[in-house]
Design an enzyme around this catalytic site. Structure first.
Site, PDB file in Angstrom:
ATOM      1  N   HIS A   1       0.819  -1.220   0.000  1.00 43.80           N
ATOM      2  CA  HIS A   1       0.000   0.000   0.000  1.00 43.80           C
ATOM      3  C   HIS A   1       0.846   1.260   0.000  1.00 43.80           C
ATOM      4  O   HIS A   1       0.348   2.342   0.270  1.00 43.80           O
ATOM      5  CB  HIS A   1      -0.950   0.016   1.205  1.00 43.80           C
ATOM      6  CG  HIS A   1      -1.717  -1.259   1.396  1.00 43.80           C
ATOM      7  ND1 HIS A   1      -1.318  -2.248   2.279  1.00 43.80           N
ATOM      8  CD2 HIS A   1      -2.836  -1.724   0.797  1.00 43.80           C
ATOM      9  CE1 HIS A   1      -2.157  -3.273   2.210  1.00 43.80           C
ATOM     10  NE2 HIS A   1      -3.084  -2.984   1.321  1.00 43.80           N
TER      11      HIS A   1
HETATM   12  S1  FES Z   1       1.699  -0.474   3.309  1.00 41.02           S
HETATM   13 FE1  FES Z   1       0.063  -1.803   3.762  1.00 41.02          FE
HETATM   14  S2  FES Z   1       1.045  -3.625   4.406  1.00 41.02           S
HETATM   15 FE2  FES Z   1       2.694  -2.248   3.997  1.00 41.02          FE
END
Ligand code: FES
Length: 187
Positions: A152
């Site tokens: 993410h």
């Molecule tokens: S940014 Fe979501 S698990 Fe690493």
């Protein structure tokens, strides 16, 4: 085959790791002292580390890790990163303003003193798990030259501190201690 022979590990290098790298690290750098520890070929950079292992400890010979390299070891079901940081990486970790950190923590506070009571600034030991949803960040990546979590988009600096993205906290420092200048015991 001995327990140590069964261990496997992966070093990030500029080129492709060789089979000899794996065996070398397995036999020379890491010694498992319990059923819960084994070095781990970190082939997949993404995905949560969700396997569980029994308690134990591992001893890692830091002298086998060269500057700019990172050893990844599976310990109690989680990857532990051991990075031999370059002078530039240490400088970057030391010079950041605390106000710029979502989870303020000095680089020194993330290190453990050696038997002489000094910090081996070059060695960063941490649990290589993103504090957002548990993916495994990629090293030498992201906007802060540290680690980048592709799940993410969390960016960590050269101390493993969260700098940008959804992860709420810095990557965890495991329980470990120096047995000598170059040998650490994790667990
Ligand atoms: S940014 Fe979501 S698990 Fe690493």
């Amino acid at each position: 085959m001995s327990e140590t022979d069964q261990l496997d590990a992966h070093l990030d290098t500029d080129g492709e790791p060789t089979r000899r790298d794996f065996i070398y690290i397995a036999t020379a750098a890491v010694a498992a002292t319990g059923a819960g520890a084994l070095a781990w070929p970190l082939v997949a950079q993404m995905g949560a580390a969700n396997d569980t292992l029994a308690a134990g400890s591992i001893e890692i010979d830091l002298s086998k890790v060269e500057e700019g390299q990172q050893l990844k070891v599976l310990y109690r079901g989680k990857p532990v990163f051991v990075r031999y940081r370059t002078a530039k990486e240490i400088m970057e970790a030391d010079t950041v303003e605390m106000d710029d950190l979502p989870d303020p923590e000095t680089d020194d506070a993330r290190l453990v003193t050696n038997p002489q009571g000094a910090l081996n600034k070059q060695y960063l030991v941490m649990v290589g798990v993103c504090t957002h949803f548990g993916c495994i960040p990629v090293g030498e990546a992201g906007d802060f030259d540290g680690w980048y979590c592709p799940c993410h988009g969390s960016h960590y600096d050269t101390s493993g501190r969260i700098r940008k993205g959804p992860a709420p906290t810095n990557m965890e420092i495991p329980k470990y201690k120096y047995l000598s200048d170059t040998i650490i015991k994790v667990g």
